[in-house]
Design an enzyme around this catalytic site. Structure first.
Site, PDB file in Angstrom:
ATOM      1  N   SER A 236      76.046  63.364  -8.386  1.00  0.00           N
ATOM      2  CA  SER A 236      77.470  63.708  -8.846  1.00  0.00           C
ATOM      3  C   SER A 236      77.620  63.858 -10.249  1.00  0.00           C
ATOM      4  O   SER A 236      76.725  63.381 -11.179  1.00  0.00           O
ATOM      5  CB  SER A 236      78.393  62.293  -8.335  1.00  0.00           C
ATOM      6  OG  SER A 236      77.877  61.415  -9.189  1.00  0.00           O
ATOM      7  N   CYS A 291      76.067  69.947  -1.517  1.00  0.00           N
ATOM      8  CA  CYS A 291      76.473  70.241  -2.745  1.00  0.00           C
ATOM      9  C   CYS A 291      76.911  71.794  -2.581  1.00  0.00           C
ATOM     10  O   CYS A 291      77.859  71.981  -3.570  1.00  0.00           O
ATOM     11  CB  CYS A 291      75.631  70.373  -3.898  1.00  0.00           C
ATOM     12  SG  CYS A 291      74.053  70.862  -3.822  1.00  0.00           S
ATOM     13  N   GLU A 388      85.374  67.774  -4.476  1.00  0.00           N
ATOM     14  CA  GLU A 388      84.299  68.110  -3.635  1.00  0.00           C
ATOM     15  C   GLU A 388      84.382  67.122  -2.333  1.00  0.00           C
ATOM     16  O   GLU A 388      84.346  65.888  -2.595  1.00  0.00           O
ATOM     17  CB  GLU A 388      83.094  67.672  -4.231  1.00  0.00           C
ATOM     18  CG  GLU A 388      81.813  67.886  -3.513  1.00  0.00           C
ATOM     19  CD  GLU A 388      80.541  67.754  -4.054  1.00  0.00           C
ATOM     20  OE1 GLU A 388      80.420  67.122  -4.907  1.00  0.00           O
ATOM     21  OE2 GLU A 388      79.442  68.513  -4.161  1.00  0.00           O
TER      22      GLU A 388
HETATM   23  P1  NAP Z   1      75.281  59.694  -6.858  1.00  0.00           P
HETATM   24  O1  NAP Z   1      76.041  58.719  -6.560  1.00  0.00           O
HETATM   25  O2  NAP Z   1      75.385  60.577  -8.357  1.00  0.00           O
HETATM   26  O3  NAP Z   1      73.920  59.263  -6.792  1.00  0.00           O
HETATM   27  C1  NAP Z   1      72.492  60.176  -7.094  1.00  0.00           C
HETATM   28  C2  NAP Z   1      71.703  59.341  -7.743  1.00  0.00           C
HETATM   29  O4  NAP Z   1      71.646  58.894  -8.889  1.00  0.00           O
HETATM   30  C3  NAP Z   1      71.143  58.167  -6.404  1.00  0.00           C
HETATM   31  O5  NAP Z   1      69.646  57.849  -6.889  1.00  0.00           O
HETATM   32  C4  NAP Z   1      71.789  57.110  -7.145  1.00  0.00           C
HETATM   33  O6  NAP Z   1      71.277  55.937  -7.054  1.00  0.00           O
HETATM   34  C5  NAP Z   1      71.640  57.343  -8.753  1.00  0.00           C
HETATM   35  N1  NAP Z   1      72.353  56.596  -9.703  1.00  0.00           N
HETATM   36  C6  NAP Z   1      73.734  56.198  -9.399  1.00  0.00           C
HETATM   37  N2  NAP Z   1      74.221  55.376 -10.435  1.00  0.00           N
HETATM   38  C7  NAP Z   1      73.118  55.621 -11.258  1.00  0.00           C
HETATM   39  C8  NAP Z   1      73.133  54.965 -12.760  1.00  0.00           C
HETATM   40  N3  NAP Z   1      74.023  54.414 -13.204  1.00  0.00           N
HETATM   41  N4  NAP Z   1      71.902  55.256 -13.404  1.00  0.00           N
HETATM   42  C9  NAP Z   1      71.009  55.708 -12.807  1.00  0.00           C
HETATM   43  N5  NAP Z   1      70.915  56.366 -11.642  1.00  0.00           N
HETATM   44  C10 NAP Z   1      72.151  56.171 -10.859  1.00  0.00           C
HETATM   45  O7  NAP Z   1      75.352  61.085  -6.040  1.00  0.00           O
HETATM   46  P2  NAP Z   1      75.175  61.029  -4.470  1.00  0.00           P
HETATM   47  O8  NAP Z   1      76.695  60.519  -3.864  1.00  0.00           O
HETATM   48  O9  NAP Z   1      74.030  60.318  -4.158  1.00  0.00           O
HETATM   49  O10 NAP Z   1      74.944  62.392  -4.106  1.00  0.00           O
HETATM   50  C11 NAP Z   1      76.035  63.450  -3.780  1.00  0.00           C
HETATM   51  C12 NAP Z   1      76.329  64.256  -5.009  1.00  0.00           C
HETATM   52  O11 NAP Z   1      75.328  64.898  -5.251  1.00  0.00           O
HETATM   53  C13 NAP Z   1      77.261  65.372  -4.665  1.00  0.00           C
HETATM   54  O12 NAP Z   1      78.188  65.417  -6.029  1.00  0.00           O
HETATM   55  C14 NAP Z   1      76.542  66.344  -4.486  1.00  0.00           C
HETATM   56  O13 NAP Z   1      77.138  67.933  -4.753  1.00  0.00           O
HETATM   57  C15 NAP Z   1      75.401  66.255  -5.449  1.00  0.00           C
HETATM   58  N6  NAP Z   1      74.298  66.974  -5.180  1.00  0.00           N
HETATM   59  C16 NAP Z   1      74.039  68.163  -6.052  1.00  0.00           C
HETATM   60  C17 NAP Z   1      73.021  68.954  -5.486  1.00  0.00           C
HETATM   61  C18 NAP Z   1      72.601  70.033  -6.528  1.00  0.00           C
HETATM   62  O14 NAP Z   1      71.536  70.793  -6.163  1.00  0.00           O
HETATM   63  N7  NAP Z   1      73.406  70.588  -7.388  1.00  0.00           N
HETATM   64  C19 NAP Z   1      72.205  68.570  -4.417  1.00  0.00           C
HETATM   65  C20 NAP Z   1      72.364  67.670  -3.707  1.00  0.00           C
HETATM   66  C21 NAP Z   1      73.609  66.911  -4.142  1.00  0.00           C
HETATM   67  P3  NAP Z   1      71.627  54.909  -5.987  1.00  0.00           P
HETATM   68  O15 NAP Z   1      71.662  55.596  -4.792  1.00  0.00           O
HETATM   69  O16 NAP Z   1      70.688  53.680  -5.865  1.00  0.00           O
HETATM   70  O17 NAP Z   1      73.058  54.556  -6.358  1.00  0.00           O
END
Ligand code: NAP
Length: 487
Positions: A236, A291, A388
């Site tokens: 995110s 995404c 989103e």
């Molecule tokens: P997220 O909450 O940002 O989590 C992504 C990763 O970050 C997970 O491994 C999460 O670990 C980790 N994380 C969370 N808090 C953290 C912290 N304080 N320090 C270090 N790492 C931390 O996102 P999500 O909900 O899993 O994924 C959805 C998002 O990803 C959407 O916004 C989507 O658009 C985006 N996305 C982007 C792409 C691209 O290529 N642009 C591709 C796919 C997805 P935990 O699971 O342990 O919390």
């Protein structure tokens, strides 16, 4: 939970550090559940900063010899990893569907898609060419070589539990870097299975390490440890911004693949049936949790009624259910919070004047299922336009002119994927160039493959994954000036 796999060695529940499977120092465990049923699948080692430090140290040591291997040799080991992944495609797909929820067909597709990055970058390893540049005087030459950036870190999301890892690990390994990977807590099993296959393929200990666990502890270590020279993050935008800031004190290179808010524009000269098919696939893939999912369907006023009727009919035919059932088209959302978040966006938009034409509520299947939903009369101030959605919700916005469509499309802080449908060649160029996005699908609803550069602009991040450009994020250019050639 008893999981039937042809190759049971893929079911790994410890962290993979320096070629060994280790538990957390304090014995902590992280539960992994099936979003389709709520059932506990297993638990995995919940590691933290200390284990991460050891993984980074192992990666640093392993890099000394990994980077020295001829590119062709690194390519051969990576090719074996690719072959093993494809040989185990069915088991990997099963693991993915269990922990993530997407349909088996989509999981099989993701395993092949993820593996394609390993195949591609194994080939690219042999093409890390340098340059000889004309020097300002005749007795000198300028030579540029490309070298691996150093130990890399990857933090990945749950929506593509396999491919978001291979898109980072493959270019890193091809470049001669080593890597420490933290997968999402919802989907660690796919990541650990990939590590097992990397091990079986002969990737040396320490070259690829995988640790699930406390995101803040692992993340803090990965971003502050000076040995790590690059962070590649997919997730995110708010977490990406935070991690980017954490990397500043040690000035790491970063790649940020963040959130999107993709417009899907249908002009009145488009092939409407083809646009409906494109909308269907780009909207409902992974139940809307990608995404690059189309987030706003902008439809020219003259065809809005016909397009909406056809999209409603096509959406009604989609079957919602447990991804393990072969005839299902849409699986559950990843967890209960995701269902609540999506429902809030839908309700908030209806309260602001949007019209509900299909779905609009959690499914009576219960658990994490949400009905495929279509809203019309959506305006820019509504929550489904600005956020989103990350769920199976298609907001339809009607527009009059090409200029209005472009303005609406660009009216967001995000800039990852965009799509439009038209048969007019002049409009193809005008609109493609005017869209403020890293990716533009023209008469196409599926845009990602290993040969193309994937990435965003604005608050969707920086860096590109895949293609001949993708390896650049893992390389530094070293310039050497050779003098005294006329002596
Ligand atoms: P997220 O909450 O940002 O989590 C992504 C990763 O970050 C997970 O491994 C999460 O670990 C980790 N994380 C969370 N808090 C953290 C912290 N304080 N320090 C270090 N790492 C931390 O996102 P999500 O909900 O899993 O994924 C959805 C998002 O990803 C959407 O916004 C989507 O658009 C985006 N996305 C982007 C792409 C691209 O290529 N642009 C591709 C796919 C997805 P935990 O699971 O342990 O919390």
């Amino acid at each position: 939970m008893n999981i039937e796999l042809t190759n049971p060695t893929l079911f790994r529940t410890e962290a993979f550090v320096n070629g060994e499977w280790i538990g957390a120092d304090n014995g902590a465990r992280l539960p992994v559940t099936n979003p389709a049923t709520g059932a506990l699948i297993t638990d995995v080692a919940k590691t933290g900063a200390a284990e991460t430090r050891r993984a980074i140290a192992a990666a640093e040591t392993a890099m000394l010899s990994w980077r020295q291997q001829p590119a062709k040799q690194r390519a051969q080991v990576m090719r074996r990893w690719f072959d093993l992944i494809m040989a185990n495609q069915e088991d990997l797909a099963r693991i993915m569907t269990l922990e993530q929820g997407k349909t088996l067909a989509e999981s099989r597709g993701e395993v092949a898609y993820g593996a394609s990055y390993i195949e591609w970058f194994a080939e690219q390893a042999k093409r890390i060419d340098g340059d000889v540049i004309p020097a300002p005087s005749g007795d000198k030459r300028i030579i540029c070589i490309k070298q691996p950036v150093g130990v890399c870190a990857a933090i990945t999301p749950w929506n593509f539990p396999n491919a978001m890892i291979t898109r980072k690990a493959a270019p890193a390994l091809a470049a001669g870097c080593t890597i420490v990977i933290k997968p999402a807590s919802e989907t660690p099993l796919s990541a650990l299975a990939l590590a097992e296959l990397a091990h079986q393929a002969g990737i040396p200990p320490g070259v690829l390490n995988v640790l699930a666990g406390s995101s803040s502890d692992i993340g803090a270590e990965l971003t502050s440890n000076p040995t790590v020279r690059k962070l590649s993050f997919t997730g995110s935008t708010p977490i990406g911004k935070m991690l980017e800031a954490q990397c500043v004190p040690t000035l790491k290179k970063t790649s940020m693949e963040l959130g999107g808010n993709a417009p899907f524009i249908v002009f009145d000269d488009a092939d409407i049936d083809s646009a409906v098919q494109g909308a269907l696939i780009s909207k409902y893939r992974n139940s809307g949790q990608t995404c690059v999912c189309s987030n706003r369907l902008l439809v020219q006023a003259g065809i809005a009624e016909e397009f909406t009727a056809k999209l409603v009919a096509a959406t009604e035919s989609l079957k919602l259910g447990n991804g393990l059932d072969e005839n299902v088209d849409l699986g559950p959302l990843v967890n209960a919070k995701a269902v609540n978040d999506v429902h809030e966006l839908v309700q908030g938009s209806i309260s602001a004047g949007a019209k509900l034409v299909l779905g609009g509520a959690p499914s009576n299947l219960g658990g994490c299922f949400y009905q495929p939903t279509i809203l019309t009369g959506v305006r820019p101030e509504m929550p489904v336009f600005r956020n989103e959605i990350f769920g199976p919700v298609a907001p339809i916005i009607s527009f009059e002119t090409e200029a209005e469509a472009i303005e609406l499309a660009n009216d967001t802080e995000f800039g990852l994927a965009s799509y439009f449908y038209t048969r007019d060649i002049g409009r193809v160029w005008r609109v493609a160039e005017a869209l403020e996005y890293g990716i533009v699908g023209i008469n196409e609803g599926i845009i990602s493959n290993e040969m193309a550069p994937f990435g965003g602009v604005k608050e969707s991040g920086s860096g590109r994954e895949g293609s001949k450009y993708g390896i650049d994020d893992y390389l530094e250019i070293k310039y050497m000036l050779m003098g005294g050639l006329n002596q």
